[in-house]
Enzyme design. Structure first.
Site, PDB file in Angstrom:
ATOM      1  CE  LYS A 185      -1.888   2.873   2.768  1.00  0.00           C
ATOM      2  NZ  LYS A 185      -1.818   4.163   2.175  1.00  0.00           N
ATOM      3  CD  GLU A 259      12.991   0.621  10.834  1.00  0.00           C
ATOM      4  OE1 GLU A 259      13.626  -0.242  11.218  1.00  0.00           O
ATOM      5  OE2 GLU A 259      13.420   1.913  10.977  1.00  0.00           O
ATOM      6  CB  CYS A 294      13.105   8.458   9.020  1.00  0.00           C
ATOM      7  SG  CYS A 294      14.566   7.360   8.189  1.00  0.00           S
ATOM      8  CD  GLU A 395       9.359  12.153  13.283  1.00  0.00           C
ATOM      9  OE1 GLU A 395       8.038  12.093  13.516  1.00  0.00           O
ATOM     10  OE2 GLU A 395      10.038  11.913  12.518  1.00  0.00           O
TER      11      GLU A 395
END
Ligand code: NAD
Length: 518
Positions: A185, A259, A294, A395
């Site tokens: 996906k 992750e 990331c 973040e």
């Protein structure tokens, strides 16, 4: 350069379910527009919004493909993976990179790295086939046994938008080598270059081994993560979505590889020499892809003896950044990919300013950037922010960086570890021994020394999150191990050697009626 040369390209009908039935046949009302974040007026393509029924069909195809794919040796699968890499090399990489820059915003060299990752990762994992096929012999008092790896079964791969082709490949390819059919996906935000890549990759493999169902997380993602036919979910994305997926997968106890997000600290130690190399690397580690990597540097802590010097040099170096359209060679960083990220980063900076922080905006606008039509943000350096300001504690995933001083290594380590995240971190020093002492105390999956950017973690270096930054590791053979499980086949030659009372001696067996005793 004519930046709007592609602006009139008709929407691309790319999404793909299997060899015969492109999802492009769905009615237009079931599609979302994909717009260029550097110029919202430019429609790059559309993405089909898959339904639970289409997931069901994709899973039927994957289940049907599973026995044949698992029956091959990994060496046999590796041959097909190499053929898929060759097929991707024959595809127009430059065109896919341009498509990615238009849907995502990143500069072209990064898009080339991103889409080029698919073939590189296919070849890397094909090279690990022998390790998968190797079986271990065991002998004990009662017989012999073999330990072998077997696939988990149908695997769902759920992809984020920030490095769509590369990160999808990092999940997909180890799963394929291990013998699992995969349903992918893509992110609804940047699905097009990935879908084009997967179309070629899937065509090089047996039918049903790779299928793609585009659509939203709550529909396609949630259906995949709850269906009992899916044995494993490999996910890269935010920690919040990771939690949702874990809950959705719990009733059927799926294997999970997650992750997730990070709030990566960079610690400039007292033993650092603040020279051009250090500062340039730190700036690259922070602002590449507008901070949407990331493991971007997300907080900088400098020893108080280095602090002023570092902030001045950092502002100077970052001032050379040019924010603009990723297709313009002059651009060093592109726009933020989504409007919601753009709004969020601005809100985090505004909040820090309100709480007493100094905010300095640097860099310049690219000459061709249509500033009012894109998600452009100039690099922003924030000093004197409170430690609990959201810009420091969360973040940000954008081009705004807090820089704060510390006095001792203990304080630096406590600040680095004072978060639920633990993806990556870096220490900056001229003293390798000092680096090691500090690095070993940091709760992060990877700690880099004197660099902290794309490429610092190569394909052979296990990569993943500590704490709430993830479960499991990508890269290397460990990723293949996590897509497979060990099976023990034990030949018990002498059951009398097993624990427990001796098997009672039974009276002589009677011959079955009608049969003569020999
Ligand atoms: P996201 O979590 O919003 O979305 C990721 C994917 O999950 C998308 O495909 C989305 O459609 C899907 N999804 C959303 N809701 C879902 C649900 N309920 N069930 C199943 N799937 C669902 O993340 P994003 O915004 O695409 O990516 C940015 C985030 O990803 C950042 O937090 C970043 O740090 C993280 N990230 C981590 C790594 C890493 O290696 N640790 C790499 C890249 C990005």
């Amino acid at each position: 350069m004519a930046l709007n040369s592609t602006a009139t390209t008709p929407p691309t009908a790319l999404p793909y379910l299997d060899g015969d039935v492109p999802l492009a046949q769905f009615p237009t009302s079931d599609r979302l527009p994909v717009r260029n974040p550097a110029d919202h007026r430019e429609l790059v393509g559309t993405v089909a919004l898959g339904t639970a029924e289409q997931v069901d069909r994709a899973l039927d195809l994957a289940v049907a493909a599973a026995p044949g794919w698992a029956a091959l040796t990994a060496a046999g699968r590796a041959e097909l993976l190499r053929a898929a890499a060759d097929a991707l090399d024959r595809q127009d990489t430059a065109a896919r990179a341009m498509l990615l820059t238009r849907e995502h915003g990143k500069v072209l060299w990064e898009s080339t790295l991103d889409v080029g990752g698919a073939a590189a990762i296919l070849r890397y994992y094909a090279g690990l086939a022998a390790e998968f096929d190797a079986e271990v012999d065991h002998r004990n008092a009662v017989g012999t046994a073999r330990f072998r790896r077997r696939p988990l079964g149908v695997t769902a791969v759920i992809v984020p938008w920030n490095y769509p082709v590369y990160l999808a490949s990092l999940m997909l390819v180890p799963a394929l080598l291990a013998g699992n059919p995969v349903v992918v996906k893509p992110s609804e935000v940047a699905p097009l270059a990935l879908t084009e890549t997967l179309r070629t990759l899937a065509a090089a493999l047996p039918a049903g081994v790779v299928t793609v169902v585009p659509g939203t997380g709550p529909v396609v993602g949630a259906t995949l993560t709850s269906d009992r036919r899916v044995r494993a979910v490999l996910f890269t994305g935010s920690t919040a979505t990771g939690r949702t997926i874990m809950a959705s997968a719990a009733p059927t106890l799926k294997r999970l590889g997650l992750e997730l997000g990070g709030n990566d600290p960079a610690l400039v130690l007292e033993s650092a020499v603040v020279d051009d190399r250090l500062v340039d690397e730190l700036v690259r580690g922070t602002f590449t892809s507008s901070g949407q990597v990331c493991y971007s540097v997300k907080r900088i802590y400098a020893h108080r003896s280095r602090y002023r010097e570092l902030v001045a040099a950092y502002l100077d170096a970052a001032n050379a950044l040019v924010v603009g359209d990723g297709r313009d060679p002059e651009t060093t960083i592109g726009p933020l990919t989504t409007r919601s990220q753009y709004d969020r980063v601005r809100a985090l900076v505004a909040d820090a300013r309100q709480r007493g922080a100094q905010v300095t905006t640097i860099g310049r606008r690219g000459a061709t950037a249509r500033w009012e039509c894109g998600n452009f943000l100039l690099p922003t350096v924030v000093t004197d922010a409170p430690h609990d300001a959201a810009l420091v504690a969360e973040e940000q995933f954008g081009p705004a960086i807090p820089i704060l001083p510390f006095d001792t290594d203990d304080e630096a380590v406590a600040l680095a570890n004072g978060t639920d995240y633990g993806l990556a971190a870096s220490v900056w020093t001229a003293d390798p021994a000092h680096a090691d002492v500090v690095a070993r105390r940091i709760e992060a999956g990877s700690v880099f020394v004197n660099a902290h950017r794309l490429g610092a973690s190569d394909l052979a270096m296990p990569f993943g999150g500590a704490k709430q930054s993830g479960i499991g590791r990508r890269h290397g053979f460990v990723a293949v191990e996590e897509c497979s499980e060990l099976q023990t086949i034990a030949h018990i030659a002498d059951p009398a050697g097993l624990p427990g009372p001796a098997t009672p001696t039974r009276p002589g067996r009677q011959a079955p009626p009608g049969r003569k005793e020999q």
